[in-house]
Design a protein around this motif. Structure first.
Motif, short mmCIF file in Angstrom:
data_model
loop_
_atom_site.label_atom_id
_atom_site.label_comp_id
_atom_site.label_asym_id
_atom_site.label_seq_id
_atom_site.Cartn_x
_atom_site.Cartn_y
_atom_site.Cartn_z
N ARG A 298 0.85 -1.28 -0.03
CA ARG A 298 -0.01 -0.06 0.30
C ARG A 298 1.11 1.14 0.14
NH1 ARG A 298 -1.99 0.29 5.02
NH2 ARG A 298 -1.26 2.06 5.53
N ILE A 299 0.48 2.34 -0.66
CA ILE A 299 1.25 3.42 -0.84
C ILE A 299 0.80 4.43 0.39
CG2 ILE A 299 1.77 5.61 -2.45
CD1 ILE A 299 2.65 2.82 -3.68
N ARG A 300 1.87 4.61 1.27
CA ARG A 300 1.33 5.25 2.42
C ARG A 300 1.85 6.88 2.10
NH1 ARG A 300 3.15 4.90 8.43
NH2 ARG A 300 2.26 2.99 8.44
N LEU A 301 2.81 7.14 1.37
CA LEU A 301 2.78 8.49 0.66
C LEU A 301 3.61 8.49 -0.21
CD1 LEU A 301 3.54 11.53 1.92
CD2 LEU A 301 5.76 10.78 2.33
N ALA A 302 3.29 9.52 -1.33
CA ALA A 302 3.74 9.51 -2.51
C ALA A 302 3.99 11.12 -2.79
CB ALA A 302 2.96 9.18 -3.56
N GLY A 303 5.20 11.55 -3.07
CA GLY A 303 5.45 12.82 -3.53
C GLY A 303 4.57 13.31 -4.61
N SER A 304 4.72 14.97 -4.61
CA SER A 304 3.99 15.34 -5.70
C SER A 304 4.50 15.05 -7.00
CB SER A 304 4.15 16.84 -5.65
OG SER A 304 5.18 17.36 -5.62
N HIS A 305 5.71 14.92 -7.39
CA HIS A 305 6.17 14.47 -8.73
C HIS A 305 5.75 12.89 -8.99
CE1 HIS A 305 8.91 13.87 -12.10
NE2 HIS A 305 9.23 12.47 -11.78
N VAL A 306 5.91 11.97 -8.15
CA VAL A 306 5.21 10.65 -8.18
C VAL A 306 3.65 10.78 -8.40
CG1 VAL A 306 4.76 8.38 -7.16
CG2 VAL A 306 6.96 9.81 -6.59
N GLU A 307 3.21 11.50 -7.76
CA GLU A 307 1.64 11.81 -8.10
C GLU A 307 1.33 12.56 -9.47
OE1 GLU A 307 -0.78 12.60 -4.53
OE2 GLU A 307 -0.69 10.64 -4.10
N CYS A 308 2.19 13.23 -9.98
CA CYS A 308 1.97 13.81 -11.32
C CYS A 308 2.13 12.88 -12.49
CB CYS A 308 2.96 14.97 -11.53
SG CYS A 308 2.78 16.66 -10.96
N VAL A 309 2.67 11.71 -12.16
CA VAL A 309 3.23 10.66 -13.06
C VAL A 309 1.75 9.68 -12.89
CG1 VAL A 309 4.23 8.81 -13.96
CG2 VAL A 309 5.46 11.07 -13.45
N PHE A 310 1.62 9.44 -11.82
CA PHE A 310 0.49 8.25 -11.46
C PHE A 310 -0.86 8.49 -10.78
CE2 PHE A 310 4.94 6.42 -10.92
CZ PHE A 310 4.73 5.63 -12.19
N GLY A 311 -0.98 9.71 -10.50
CA GLY A 311 -2.16 10.16 -10.22
C GLY A 311 -2.28 9.95 -8.66
N GLN A 312 -3.43 10.50 -7.85
CA GLN A 312 -3.40 10.33 -6.50
C GLN A 312 -3.44 8.78 -6.06
OE1 GLN A 312 -3.87 13.14 -4.17
NE2 GLN A 312 -3.37 14.26 -6.11
N ILE A 313 -2.26 8.44 -5.51
CA ILE A 313 -2.10 7.09 -5.22
C ILE A 313 -1.67 6.86 -3.63
CG2 ILE A 313 -1.31 6.30 -7.26
CD1 ILE A 313 1.63 6.25 -6.34
N THR A 314 -1.48 8.12 -3.00
CA THR A 314 -1.19 7.68 -1.49
C THR A 314 -2.53 7.25 -0.92
OG1 THR A 314 0.26 9.87 -1.45
CG2 THR A 314 -0.96 9.33 0.55
N GLY A 315 -2.21 6.26 0.14
CA GLY A 315 -3.28 5.59 0.68
C GLY A 315 -3.81 4.33 0.01
N ARG A 316 -3.39 4.09 -1.08
CA ARG A 316 -4.05 2.92 -2.08
C ARG A 316 -3.19 1.95 -2.40
NH1 ARG A 316 -6.25 5.90 -7.41
NH2 ARG A 316 -7.59 4.18 -7.29
N SER A 317 -3.84 0.67 -2.05
CA SER A 317 -3.06 -0.62 -2.47
C SER A 317 -2.96 -0.53 -3.99
CB SER A 317 -3.72 -1.63 -2.00
OG SER A 317 -5.15 -1.78 -2.52
N LEU A 318 -1.80 -1.41 -4.39
CA LEU A 318 -1.37 -1.45 -5.69
C LEU A 318 -2.56 -1.75 -6.67
CD1 LEU A 318 1.89 -3.35 -5.64
CD2 LEU A 318 1.48 -0.67 -5.60
N GLN A 319 -3.22 -2.65 -6.49
CA GLN A 319 -4.35 -3.31 -7.37
C GLN A 319 -5.64 -2.26 -7.46
OE1 GLN A 319 -3.64 -4.96 -4.18
NE2 GLN A 319 -5.58 -5.25 -3.31
N ARG A 320 -5.62 -1.42 -6.45
CA ARG A 320 -6.75 -0.30 -6.89
C ARG A 320 -6.47 0.88 -7.67
NH1 ARG A 320 -9.74 1.11 -1.96
NH2 ARG A 320 -11.20 1.86 -3.68
N PHE A 321 -4.95 0.91 -8.26
CA PHE A 321 -4.77 1.90 -9.25
C PHE A 321 -3.90 1.50 -10.43
CE2 PHE A 321 -1.18 2.17 -6.28
CZ PHE A 321 -0.09 2.77 -7.02
N LEU A 322 -3.51 0.36 -10.36
CA LEU A 322 -2.52 -0.21 -11.40
C LEU A 322 -3.27 -1.56 -12.10
CD1 LEU A 322 0.91 -0.83 -9.74
CD2 LEU A 322 0.20 0.96 -11.51
N PRO A 323 -3.37 -1.52 -13.43
CA PRO A 323 -3.69 -2.57 -14.06
C PRO A 323 -2.78 -3.73 -13.93
CG PRO A 323 -2.85 -1.12 -15.73
CD PRO A 323 -2.83 -0.58 -14.28
N PRO A 324 -3.51 -5.08 -13.94
CA PRO A 324 -2.86 -6.20 -13.45
C PRO A 324 -1.34 -6.33 -14.00
CG PRO A 324 -5.06 -6.74 -14.14
CD PRO A 324 -4.77 -5.36 -14.45
#
Length: 120
Positions: free
Chosen positions: A24-50
């Motif tokens: 689970r992504i506990r914290l993602a910096g703003s550069h990380v979230e610019c690339v992958f979107g709002q992922i802080t607090g989410r488990s991988l399968q909630r935002f990544l394709p299989p």
């Protein structure tokens, strides 16, 4: 240190079924979230394709198995952003009880015309 924070992430290693961990992504910096979107607090399968979920899990698993920092380079393969090159550093963080229950991540992505300068 302030300039580096947008590139930092923390990943919780969550005990899963059997020997397989979940992440689970506990914290993602703003550069990380610019690339992958709002992922802080989410488990991988909630935002990544299989298929991408499997690659991220593999990198996280390798880091835990090695019990050492690992560096990954390549192209970003997320929501058709294949024009982005990236570099990631993953490092296990050990709790006071001696468990690797978190990963530190440093992540940077850039286009070919923004390639970082290399020191000679």
């Amino acid at each position: 240190m302030r300039a580096f924070l947008p590139y930092v992430g923390l990943v919780d290693v969550v005990p899963g079924s059997g020997s397989r961990a979940d992440y689970r992504i506990r914290l993602a910096g703003s550069h990380v979230e610019c690339v992958f979107g709002q992922i802080t607090g989410r488990s991988l399968q909630r935002f990544l394709p299989p298929d991408i979920d499997a690659r991220w899990r593999h990198a996280f698993d390798l880091t835990i198995e090695a019990a050492a920092p690992l560096r990954f380079t390549g192209r970003v393969s997320f929501e058709h952003r294949t024009w982005l090159e990236s570099e990631t550093l993953l490092a296990p963080l050990v709790s006071a009880q001696g468990r690797m229950d978190m990963l530190f991540a440093g992540f940077a992505a850039w286009t070919n015309d923004e390639a970082p300068a290399l020191d000679p």
